[in-house]
Design a protein around this motif. Structure first.
Motif, mmCIF file in Angstrom:
data_model
loop_
_atom_site.group_PDB
_atom_site.id
_atom_site.type_symbol
_atom_site.label_atom_id
_atom_site.label_comp_id
_atom_site.label_asym_id
_atom_site.label_seq_id
_atom_site.Cartn_x
_atom_site.Cartn_y
_atom_site.Cartn_z
ATOM 1 N N ASN A 91 51.893 10.737 25.681
ATOM 2 C CA ASN A 91 51.638 9.767 26.719
ATOM 3 C C ASN A 91 51.968 10.107 28.169
ATOM 4 O O ASN A 91 51.988 9.537 29.042
ATOM 5 C CB ASN A 91 51.944 8.286 26.213
ATOM 6 C CG ASN A 91 51.214 7.814 25.184
ATOM 7 O OD1 ASN A 91 50.268 8.208 24.621
ATOM 8 N ND2 ASN A 91 52.218 6.986 24.452
ATOM 9 N N GLU A 94 49.282 10.520 31.024
ATOM 10 C CA GLU A 94 48.895 9.034 31.651
ATOM 11 C C GLU A 94 49.978 8.310 32.290
ATOM 12 O O GLU A 94 49.639 7.787 33.391
ATOM 13 C CB GLU A 94 48.701 8.323 30.294
ATOM 14 C CG GLU A 94 48.017 6.835 30.589
ATOM 15 C CD GLU A 94 47.813 6.093 29.404
ATOM 16 O OE1 GLU A 94 47.487 4.854 29.449
ATOM 17 O OE2 GLU A 94 47.689 6.647 28.409
ATOM 18 N N MET A 95 51.157 8.554 31.783
ATOM 19 C CA MET A 95 52.254 7.784 32.584
ATOM 20 C C MET A 95 52.420 8.630 34.033
ATOM 21 O O MET A 95 52.697 7.847 35.089
ATOM 22 C CB MET A 95 53.766 8.046 31.799
ATOM 23 C CG MET A 95 53.623 7.111 30.400
ATOM 24 S SD MET A 95 55.106 7.509 29.471
ATOM 25 C CE MET A 95 56.550 7.450 30.776
ATOM 26 N N GLN A 98 50.124 7.108 36.403
ATOM 27 C CA GLN A 98 50.282 5.592 36.599
ATOM 28 C C GLN A 98 51.523 5.789 37.687
ATOM 29 O O GLN A 98 51.700 5.027 38.595
ATOM 30 C CB GLN A 98 50.543 4.845 35.568
ATOM 31 C CG GLN A 98 49.676 4.658 34.516
ATOM 32 C CD GLN A 98 48.483 3.846 35.302
ATOM 33 O OE1 GLN A 98 48.796 3.211 36.052
ATOM 34 N NE2 GLN A 98 47.341 3.949 34.648
ATOM 35 N N LYS A 223 54.344 0.767 24.667
ATOM 36 C CA LYS A 223 54.340 1.826 24.155
ATOM 37 C C LYS A 223 55.651 2.534 23.802
ATOM 38 O O LYS A 223 56.636 2.394 24.380
ATOM 39 C CB LYS A 223 53.723 3.129 24.760
ATOM 40 C CG LYS A 223 52.226 2.568 25.154
ATOM 41 C CD LYS A 223 51.490 3.750 26.037
ATOM 42 C CE LYS A 223 49.935 3.282 26.086
ATOM 43 N NZ LYS A 223 49.223 4.436 27.048
ATOM 44 N N SER A 256 54.872 1.714 34.418
ATOM 45 C CA SER A 256 54.262 3.234 34.380
ATOM 46 C C SER A 256 53.060 2.999 33.594
ATOM 47 O O SER A 256 51.908 3.748 33.752
ATOM 48 C CB SER A 256 54.968 4.120 33.990
ATOM 49 O OG SER A 256 55.346 4.036 32.529
ATOM 50 N N GLN A 257 52.990 2.043 32.617
ATOM 51 C CA GLN A 257 51.752 2.114 31.700
ATOM 52 C C GLN A 257 50.370 1.555 32.535
ATOM 53 O O GLN A 257 49.382 1.752 32.283
ATOM 54 C CB GLN A 257 52.045 1.141 30.493
ATOM 55 C CG GLN A 257 52.898 1.771 29.572
ATOM 56 C CD GLN A 257 53.014 1.043 28.166
ATOM 57 O OE1 GLN A 257 53.819 0.926 27.565
ATOM 58 N NE2 GLN A 257 51.787 0.222 27.819
ATOM 59 N N GLU A 259 49.522 -1.521 32.909
ATOM 60 C CA GLU A 259 48.461 -2.672 32.202
ATOM 61 C C GLU A 259 48.563 -4.000 32.807
ATOM 62 O O GLU A 259 48.361 -5.020 32.218
ATOM 63 C CB GLU A 259 48.900 -2.729 30.724
ATOM 64 C CG GLU A 259 48.547 -1.363 29.859
ATOM 65 C CD GLU A 259 49.002 -1.305 28.422
ATOM 66 O OE1 GLU A 259 48.909 -2.500 28.256
ATOM 67 O OE2 GLU A 259 48.561 -0.179 27.924
#
Length: 364
Positions: A91, A94-95, A98, A223, A256-257, A259
């Motif tokens: 991940n 993606e991190m 972000q 995560k 960092s996710q 969400e």
């Protein structure tokens, strides 16, 4: 006049002695840190080594088997962390996206609110990266080699402390007057016992924290929840600072996710719930009051340990101070210092809640 000089001279001598002791601890830290870790770990494996010896295992082989078991457990935890890190690496892209968005927001805030332009911010960051990167590789290599050397020394010291424990005990007793032999034997026995009970209780509590943090982080939606649960539990070996550091890293991961604030609030809520359970259930039930130190000197010795020996000093501070208090309790002239360091709760006494919990487990 002479009495005034004598009364002033004694505190000066005490301060000078303390200065020499702390200076010796600081300058001899490369020798004393592995030696101290070896002594503490020796008290942890000593009961198992005694059991093996009583069952007929050779005196020289029993500590080796105990150390192998300890290394297997540590290796299993390390392998689990590596597995979780590899899962976390999936991940990373993606991190990074972000984190990039978050950094852009911070740059915009600094530019609009404080007046620092983005070009100036980039210039400062590049200067810091150039200064830090010059000796980074050599520093990492030397640090890793130093860690390996200290690791081997700790293993060797642990084995030798267990193997030569009777000789070391007899040496200490030979230094003590005959009328003080009973107190000396009691102090040695209690010092080893308090260290073992603290370490074994702390190990059990860390395992329980893994479960609690794992459940909480998973429910929150973080995560690689298992990785951060293990990290927060392991950092518990550094009192006060460790759990805050681990949770801070988990919060950064939640941010960092990307969400939303719900995930961050979930991670923070998990921290507070686990801290409540740890303070009012796990510590009285599992760790207990074996290390009978009041909060003031707990904080003082942690700060002093970090100042003298760094992170290693913070890890060793509590068990070493607990063993020192046992010695003070058994030396008449040092009992006032033992009273100053200690707390009002008596070792071995558990509160009523923990006693009820133990009875409940026994019935089950």
């Amino acid at each position: 006049m002479l009495k005034d000089k004598i009364s002033i001279l004694k505190p000066i001598q005490v301060l000078l002695l303390l200065f020499l002791v702390f200076a010796g601890l600081y300058f001899a830290r490369e020798f004393l840190i592995p030696l101290s870790f070896g002594g503490i770990l020796a008290t942890l494996i000593l009961p198992l080594s005694r059991r093996l010896e009583n069952k007929g295992v050779h005196k020289g082989l029993a500590p080796v088997l105990c150390l192998l078991a300890l290394l297997l457990v540590a290796g299993g935890i390390f392998a689990l962390l590596i597995w979780q890190v590899s899962d976390l690496a999936q991940n990373v892209s993606e991190m990074q996206q972000q984190v990039t968005k978050l950094l852009e927001r911070v740059q915009n805030f600094l530019s609009t609110a404080i007046g620092i332009s983005k070009e100036k911010q980039k210039e400062v960051i590049e200067q810091q990266q150039q200064g830090a990167g010059s000796g980074q590789v050599s520093g990492m290599v030397s640090g890793f080699m130093g860690f390996l050397v200290n690791f081997v020394l700790v293993i060797v010291y642990t084995y030798l402390f267990v193997y030569f424990r009777h000789r070391l005990k007899r040496f200490i007793l030979m230094l003590v007057p005959d009328e003080e032999l009973a107190k000396a034997e009691k102090a040695i026995s209690q010092s080893a016992k308090v260290s073992y009970q603290y370490l074994s209780g702390l190990s059990m509590m860390i395992v329980m924290l893994w479960v609690l943090y794992g459940i909480g982080f998973s429910v929150a939606g973080l995560k690689s929840a298992v990785f951060f649960a293990i990290l927060c539990g392991i950092l518990e070996i550094i009192p006060f600072v460790g759990n805050l550091t681990g949770t801070g890293i988990a919060v950064l991961m939640a941010v960092s996710q990307g969400e939303g604030s719900g995930l961050v609030l979930g991670v923070v809520a998990t921290y507070f719930v686990v801290q409540f359970v740890q303070s009012y259930i796990l510590e009285p039930l599992v760790v207990g009051a074996e290390v009978n130190i009041n909060p003031l000197f707990t904080i003082i010795v942690l700060v002093l340990g970090e100042t003298l020996w760094g992170v290693a000093g913070m890890i060793l501070a509590i068990p070493l101070l607990g063993m020192t208090k046992i010695v003070f309790d058994n030396v008449e002239s040092m009992k006032p210092y033992a009273y100053l360091i200690g707390s009002d709760s008596k070792p071995g006494k558990k509160n009523s809640f923990s006693e009820k919990m133990k009875k409940l487990f026994k019935r089950g």
